[in-house]
Structure formats: C-alpha cells, structure tokens
Design a protein around this motif. Sequence first.
Motif, PDB file in Angstrom:
ATOM      1  N   GLN A 155     -23.356 -62.125  54.213  1.00  0.00           N
ATOM      2  CA  GLN A 155     -24.462 -62.439  55.095  1.00  0.00           C
ATOM      3  C   GLN A 155     -24.627 -63.919  55.406  1.00  0.00           C
ATOM      4  O   GLN A 155     -24.456 -64.771  54.571  1.00  0.00           O
ATOM      5  CB  GLN A 155     -25.756 -61.901  54.526  1.00  0.00           C
ATOM      6  N   CYS A 188     -15.571 -45.491  53.909  1.00  0.00           N
ATOM      7  CA  CYS A 188     -16.139 -44.151  53.723  1.00  0.00           C
ATOM      8  C   CYS A 188     -15.123 -43.270  53.001  1.00  0.00           C
ATOM      9  O   CYS A 188     -13.973 -43.167  53.431  1.00  0.00           O
ATOM     10  CB  CYS A 188     -16.492 -43.531  55.067  1.00  0.00           C
ATOM     11  N   ILE A 195     -17.093 -49.788  56.891  1.00  0.00           N
ATOM     12  CA  ILE A 195     -18.471 -50.095  57.283  1.00  0.00           C
ATOM     13  C   ILE A 195     -18.832 -51.489  56.786  1.00  0.00           C
ATOM     14  O   ILE A 195     -18.812 -51.745  55.577  1.00  0.00           O
ATOM     15  CB  ILE A 195     -19.438 -49.050  56.687  1.00  0.00           C
ATOM     16  N   GLU A 196     -19.162 -52.393  57.708  1.00  0.00           N
ATOM     17  CA  GLU A 196     -19.526 -53.751  57.303  1.00  0.00           C
ATOM     18  C   GLU A 196     -21.029 -53.814  57.085  1.00  0.00           C
ATOM     19  O   GLU A 196     -21.787 -54.246  57.963  1.00  0.00           O
ATOM     20  CB  GLU A 196     -19.047 -54.733  58.360  1.00  0.00           C
ATOM     21  N   VAL A 197     -21.475 -53.372  55.897  1.00  0.00           N
ATOM     22  CA  VAL A 197     -22.899 -53.219  55.591  1.00  0.00           C
ATOM     23  C   VAL A 197     -23.660 -54.525  55.775  1.00  0.00           C
ATOM     24  O   VAL A 197     -24.752 -54.563  56.309  1.00  0.00           O
ATOM     25  CB  VAL A 197     -23.099 -52.730  54.129  1.00  0.00           C
ATOM     26  N   PRO A 222     -18.294 -47.535  45.073  1.00  0.00           N
ATOM     27  CA  PRO A 222     -19.085 -46.781  44.087  1.00  0.00           C
ATOM     28  C   PRO A 222     -18.427 -46.771  42.706  1.00  0.00           C
ATOM     29  O   PRO A 222     -19.105 -46.792  41.691  1.00  0.00           O
ATOM     30  CB  PRO A 222     -19.146 -45.384  44.698  1.00  0.00           C
ATOM     31  N   ALA A 225     -19.566 -49.818  40.618  1.00  0.00           N
ATOM     32  CA  ALA A 225     -20.925 -49.683  40.061  1.00  0.00           C
ATOM     33  C   ALA A 225     -20.921 -48.681  38.908  1.00  0.00           C
ATOM     34  O   ALA A 225     -21.543 -48.903  37.863  1.00  0.00           O
ATOM     35  CB  ALA A 225     -21.886 -49.249  41.166  1.00  0.00           C
TER      36      ALA A 225
ATOM     37  N   MET B 183     -31.580 -49.712  48.741  1.00  0.00           N
ATOM     38  CA  MET B 183     -30.126 -49.499  48.697  1.00  0.00           C
ATOM     39  C   MET B 183     -29.796 -48.177  48.032  1.00  0.00           C
ATOM     40  O   MET B 183     -28.822 -48.061  47.284  1.00  0.00           O
ATOM     41  CB  MET B 183     -29.445 -50.672  47.981  1.00  0.00           C
ATOM     42  N   LEU B 186     -25.949 -44.922  51.483  1.00  0.00           N
ATOM     43  CA  LEU B 186     -25.526 -45.386  52.815  1.00  0.00           C
ATOM     44  C   LEU B 186     -25.011 -44.176  53.568  1.00  0.00           C
ATOM     45  O   LEU B 186     -24.217 -43.418  53.018  1.00  0.00           O
ATOM     46  CB  LEU B 186     -24.413 -46.425  52.648  1.00  0.00           C
ATOM     47  N   CYS B 188     -22.662 -42.739  56.414  1.00  0.00           N
ATOM     48  CA  CYS B 188     -21.532 -43.185  57.228  1.00  0.00           C
ATOM     49  C   CYS B 188     -21.858 -42.996  58.700  1.00  0.00           C
ATOM     50  O   CYS B 188     -22.240 -41.904  59.118  1.00  0.00           O
ATOM     51  CB  CYS B 188     -20.268 -42.392  56.878  1.00  0.00           C
ATOM     52  N   PRO B 189     -21.726 -44.045  59.511  1.00  0.00           N
ATOM     53  CA  PRO B 189     -22.060 -43.929  60.939  1.00  0.00           C
ATOM     54  C   PRO B 189     -21.137 -42.985  61.700  1.00  0.00           C
ATOM     55  O   PRO B 189     -21.490 -42.482  62.763  1.00  0.00           O
ATOM     56  CB  PRO B 189     -21.922 -45.364  61.458  1.00  0.00           C
ATOM     57  N   ILE B 195     -23.248 -41.792  51.081  1.00  0.00           N
ATOM     58  CA  ILE B 195     -22.483 -42.442  50.030  1.00  0.00           C
ATOM     59  C   ILE B 195     -23.448 -43.131  49.061  1.00  0.00           C
ATOM     60  O   ILE B 195     -24.207 -44.024  49.459  1.00  0.00           O
ATOM     61  CB  ILE B 195     -21.520 -43.484  50.631  1.00  0.00           C
ATOM     62  N   GLU B 196     -23.432 -42.726  47.797  1.00  0.00           N
ATOM     63  CA  GLU B 196     -24.328 -43.341  46.815  1.00  0.00           C
ATOM     64  C   GLU B 196     -23.611 -44.513  46.164  1.00  0.00           C
ATOM     65  O   GLU B 196     -23.060 -44.400  45.070  1.00  0.00           O
ATOM     66  CB  GLU B 196     -24.768 -42.298  45.803  1.00  0.00           C
ATOM     67  N   VAL B 197     -23.620 -45.660  46.839  1.00  0.00           N
ATOM     68  CA  VAL B 197     -22.838 -46.831  46.441  1.00  0.00           C
ATOM     69  C   VAL B 197     -23.188 -47.275  45.021  1.00  0.00           C
ATOM     70  O   VAL B 197     -22.321 -47.608  44.227  1.00  0.00           O
ATOM     71  CB  VAL B 197     -23.090 -48.010  47.400  1.00  0.00           C
ATOM     72  N   PHE B 198     -24.464 -47.306  44.704  1.00  0.00           N
ATOM     73  CA  PHE B 198     -24.875 -47.821  43.392  1.00  0.00           C
ATOM     74  C   PHE B 198     -25.250 -46.698  42.443  1.00  0.00           C
ATOM     75  O   PHE B 198     -26.028 -46.879  41.529  1.00  0.00           O
ATOM     76  CB  PHE B 198     -26.030 -48.819  43.547  1.00  0.00           C
ATOM     77  N   LEU B 220     -29.240 -48.286  52.371  1.00  0.00           N
ATOM     78  CA  LEU B 220     -28.471 -49.450  52.832  1.00  0.00           C
ATOM     79  C   LEU B 220     -28.191 -49.219  54.307  1.00  0.00           C
ATOM     80  O   LEU B 220     -27.637 -48.191  54.668  1.00  0.00           O
ATOM     81  CB  LEU B 220     -27.139 -49.536  52.102  1.00  0.00           C
ATOM     82  N   PRO B 222     -26.633 -51.239  57.847  1.00  0.00           N
ATOM     83  CA  PRO B 222     -26.139 -52.454  58.504  1.00  0.00           C
ATOM     84  C   PRO B 222     -27.165 -53.040  59.490  1.00  0.00           C
ATOM     85  O   PRO B 222     -27.256 -54.253  59.635  1.00  0.00           O
ATOM     86  CB  PRO B 222     -24.884 -51.969  59.223  1.00  0.00           C
ATOM     87  N   ALA B 225     -29.520 -55.524  57.691  1.00  0.00           N
ATOM     88  CA  ALA B 225     -28.910 -56.833  57.423  1.00  0.00           C
ATOM     89  C   ALA B 225     -28.792 -57.623  58.728  1.00  0.00           C
ATOM     90  O   ALA B 225     -29.069 -58.831  58.760  1.00  0.00           O
ATOM     91  CB  ALA B 225     -27.547 -56.632  56.776  1.00  0.00           C
TER      92      ALA B 225
END
Lengths: 246, 246
Positions: A155, A188, A195-197, A222, A225, B183, B186, B188-189, B195-198, B220, B222, B225
């Motif tokens: 960012q 994904c 995906i550029e979060v 994931p 984490a 967060m 996320l 997916c677009p 997606i559970e990143v954390f 989360l 995009p 941000a």
Amino acid sequence: FSVKPHPLSSVDKVIGIVSGKGGVGKSLVTSLLAVEMQKQGHSSAILDADITGPSIPKAFGIKEMVMTNEQGITPFTSKTGIDIMSINLLLEDPTDPIIWRGPAVANVVKQFWSEVIWSGIEYMFVDMPPGTGDVPLTVFQSLPLNGIIIVTSPQELVSMIVEKAINMAEQMNIPIIGIVENMSYLSCPDCGKKIEVFGKSKVEEVAAKYGLKVLGKIPLEPSIAALCDAGEIESYNKDWLKEAIK
Amino acid sequence: FSVKPHPLSSVDKVIGIVSGKGGVGKSLVTSLLAVEMQKQGHSSAILDADITGPSIPKAFGIKEMVMTNEQGITPFTSKTGIDIMSINLLLEDPTDPIIWRGPAVANVVKQFWSEVIWSGIEYMFVDMPPGTGDVPLTVFQSLPLNGIIIVTSPQELVSMIVEKAINMAEQMNIPIIGIVENMSYLSCPDCGKKIEVFGKSKVEEVAAKYGLKVLGKIPLEPSIAALCDAGEIESYNKDWLKEAIK
Ligand SMILES: Nc1ncnc2c1ncn2[C@@H]1O[C@H](COP(=O)(O)OP(=O)(O)O)[C@@H](O)[C@H]1O
Ligand SMILES: Nc1ncnc2c1ncn2[C@@H]1O[C@H](COP(=O)(O)OP(=O)(O)O)[C@@H](O)[C@H]1O
Ligand SMILES: [Zn+2]
C-alpha cells in the motif's frame, strides 16, 4: 559499542528486521529468513525484541523457555536448530497489559546480548519493535547491527513509512541490506486469479527511488497463517526469499 | 475527570477504538464507524491518537489541518461533514523518526480535548494507539471514554491479544461495547470462492468466551484498500457495521 557479548558467545552477523507499521508481516519475514538460512546450512538465531505480541514464539510453537545452566542462559533451540530468545516469553502473564517503556526493552535486549550464550551463530536476525519511535530507536542503539532489512506491504501509505525507516537507519549509520514486500497478492486456490488485495505492488518503484535491493515478494497465503498458528513455520517450503539469503 | 472540554465544545459520546496489534485495521474500522454514523444523520468526529502512521488523514484525503480562529482551534471537516483532528498532521515532517513517549502523546490528546472546538458532536471516535503498553494506557487516562470497541483479525494469535485489551478496559473501568472482526475472508472477484486467508473466523467463540457482542465482520476487499489510498473512504457504501451503529 558498549555492551560485550557473553564470553562463550560467537555471533558473526546481526541483522535487524524493521517495519514502519505493525501487521505488515515483519515477524513472519524474520522467521522465514532464519528458517531459510538454517536450511542452507548456516547456523541461525532469532532475538525477538518485538513487544507488540508473541508472533515469533507462536510461529515456532514455543511454550516456555528453558533458560539457565551453570555457565549462563541458553536460548531455546527449535526443531531445525535455530536458537531463539524472545522478550515475549519473559512476560509472566502475556495477557497482562504490560508497560514497556523504551529503556526497559533496551535493558532486556542488552541482557539477551551479554548474558545469553549464543554458540557458533553465523546469522542472528533481530525482530525489532515496529515503527520508528522511542522503543525501536533504543533497541537500535543497544545491539551491534551489521545491517537492516525493511519489510513493507504494497500500500501507498506504507512507502511514506518506509522513508521513516530509511531515515532512522541513516541516522544510526547502519547499512540497509534491502526491502521485502509481503502480502503482495493472493492467488485464488480455485481459479488461480492473482488478486492484488492491497493494490499494485510498488516495491520496485520505492526500492529504485531509494537505491535499495528488492530481496523478495511474498504473497498472502492461507498456508502461511495456518503454519504460524500451528507453530510449524519451519515446515514452510517455498523460497520467496532465496534472493535475500544470497 | 480532570481535563475540561473547550467551553464552546459539545460532545455526547466518546468511543475508543482499540486493537492488540497494529495492522489489523483499527484505523479503517474507526473511519468506517464515523462514516456510517454520519450517513445515518448523527454528527460524528474522529480524534486520531494513533501515532504509528497517518492512516486516518490518508483515508480521508486530508493534506493539512487549518487550525485556528479567534475563539480556538477548529478541526478539519471532511466532505461528508465529519470533524477530524489527527496527531499525525501535527508532525512537521512525517518522515522524521519521531520520539513520542507516552506523556507527550497524552498531552497532545488532552489539548485536542480542551482547546479544540468540537461543536454539536453526537459521537466522537478515538483511534487509539495500538497495543496495551505505555502509550495507549496514558491516552486512555486522558479522555472521558464512554466505551471501547475492540478490532481483531481472525488469527488465533490475536485472541490472546484481545484478552490484553479486555484486561486494560477492565482495569480502567470502561465498558466494552463490542468486537469487530476485520479481514475475515476474501471473495474471489472471478469465481466467488470465499478464501479464509487468516484462518477460520473465531470471533464468535472469542466473543462468547468473554461475553462480548460481535458488532461486525468485514471482509478483505481490494476496494477498501484502494479507497484508503485515494483518500475516498467516505464513498465506501457497504454496511458491514450496521449492527455496530445501532
Ligand atoms: N504472506 C502472508 N500470508 C498469510 N499470512 C500472513 C502473511 N504475512 C503475515 N501473515 C500473518 O499476519 C499476521 C501478522 O504478521 P506478523 O509477522 O506478526 O506482523 P508484524 O510482525 O509486522 O506485526 C501473522 O499472524 C501472520 O501469520
Ligand atoms: N478489510 C480490509 N480490506 C482491505 N484493506 C484493508 C482492510 N482493512 C484494512 N485494510 C488496509 O490495511 C492497512 C492497515 O489498516 P489500518 O486501519 O491502518 O490498521 P491499524 O490501524 O490496525 O494499524 C490500511 O492501509 C487499510 O487500507
Ligand atoms: Zn477464483
């Protein structure tokens, strides 16, 4: 430099890992650097001076530190042989709001340097407190750092914070080894879309602006984490940081 | 409570937004709460006491603060009418590593309370410094907080830090309004996968364990941000926090 290491200690290089803001993955990058280096056959250590939370002990699954023998304090040794001392494991009750002022943190860090027996360490990575305020500055002054690595996220906001970290390193006359961008993108798991979060990566631009080397770009994953939560960071086997360990 | 507000000020409720670690989105949640409240017709304000970085001025696109008239200091007013004072806009050169110790931050916060004319404010949200150490504790003690909201991310690690924040609020005898998880996942677009990143969300369990209310779960995104980087957070129009503003 005033504080002498323990007479039985031998540490070749001390590298500070810094970030402007908390939460960009500084402790994760510290962990991955030590894990990679150890895998490559270089004896590594971590000195965890980040008082904002027990990220390092958590990532390595350390519940308590066994500390002393007749000669001095010995660090915890991880599954793959990394020696670790963490300020977070000294706190009696980690849920007790602690009042760590700069000097108190620096004193503990100095004790980690002068009273702990670090034997045959080639690379010691220091997880610094985040930011460029009072506490990180005092820690900077209490260790013989050979260089620093800056961790940032994509960012835009953070690049101003990166400037603060560069100013701090210059004021302390410590070379900057390079910059690592973390959370660069997320792939994904179903369709592979990148995906550029946190926006487009700007690390090349920021690095070029300040003449820094880009040491790596780590995606949001994931599995990272999950390994941190499980205390199994040593079994992460991607090599996003292979440039860094050259 | 010792410090009196400016004679021309009128503030109904003061709510502190806290988090254990930096980077979980505490400043973002502070911004979204003020934006939602203002949209619902309640006159809102933000007092930004988070010295770790200019997240709030950045999210609202504030370049400088126009400050004084003959009666006192007037805050910056955003596009949708939110009054904002930020400690980060006081710094001469934001890239200069600053040494903010607890008392210095508390003094500035007290001045924001006693010298700024906050007129007709129903809800003031205070973006507290992260963590439970020296600096947030002193800020806690310098404002008449009616309640706090805890911001957390799904990772297991953070729940231990949440306990620290709860201990701090209990020591200060300030009610906890509830907890916001940020967060959480996320989407997916391209293919819509969640997606559970954390990791899996644990906020319900952590909230139940401590008898807290879950005020919202923010994914989360995009776009969040991007809006922060563009200074346009007031045009975010999802209502993940509609529970919170009841
Ligand atoms: N690339 C990544 N992918 C997934 N999770 C990450 C990544 N980087 C960091 N994290 C998670 O985010 C949390 C914050 O990271 P941490 O290293 O503690 O940040 P810092 O030290 O900068 O405060 C950690 O719990 C870690 O598991
Ligand atoms: N849900 C979200 N989706 C996308 N970006 C987010 C989200 N929450 C926070 N961010 C971004 O992450 C960065 C860190 O958030 P911030 O609110 O500054 O954290 P803190 O105040 O806890 O340090 C911000 O720049 C913000 O844009
Ligand atoms: Zn997909």
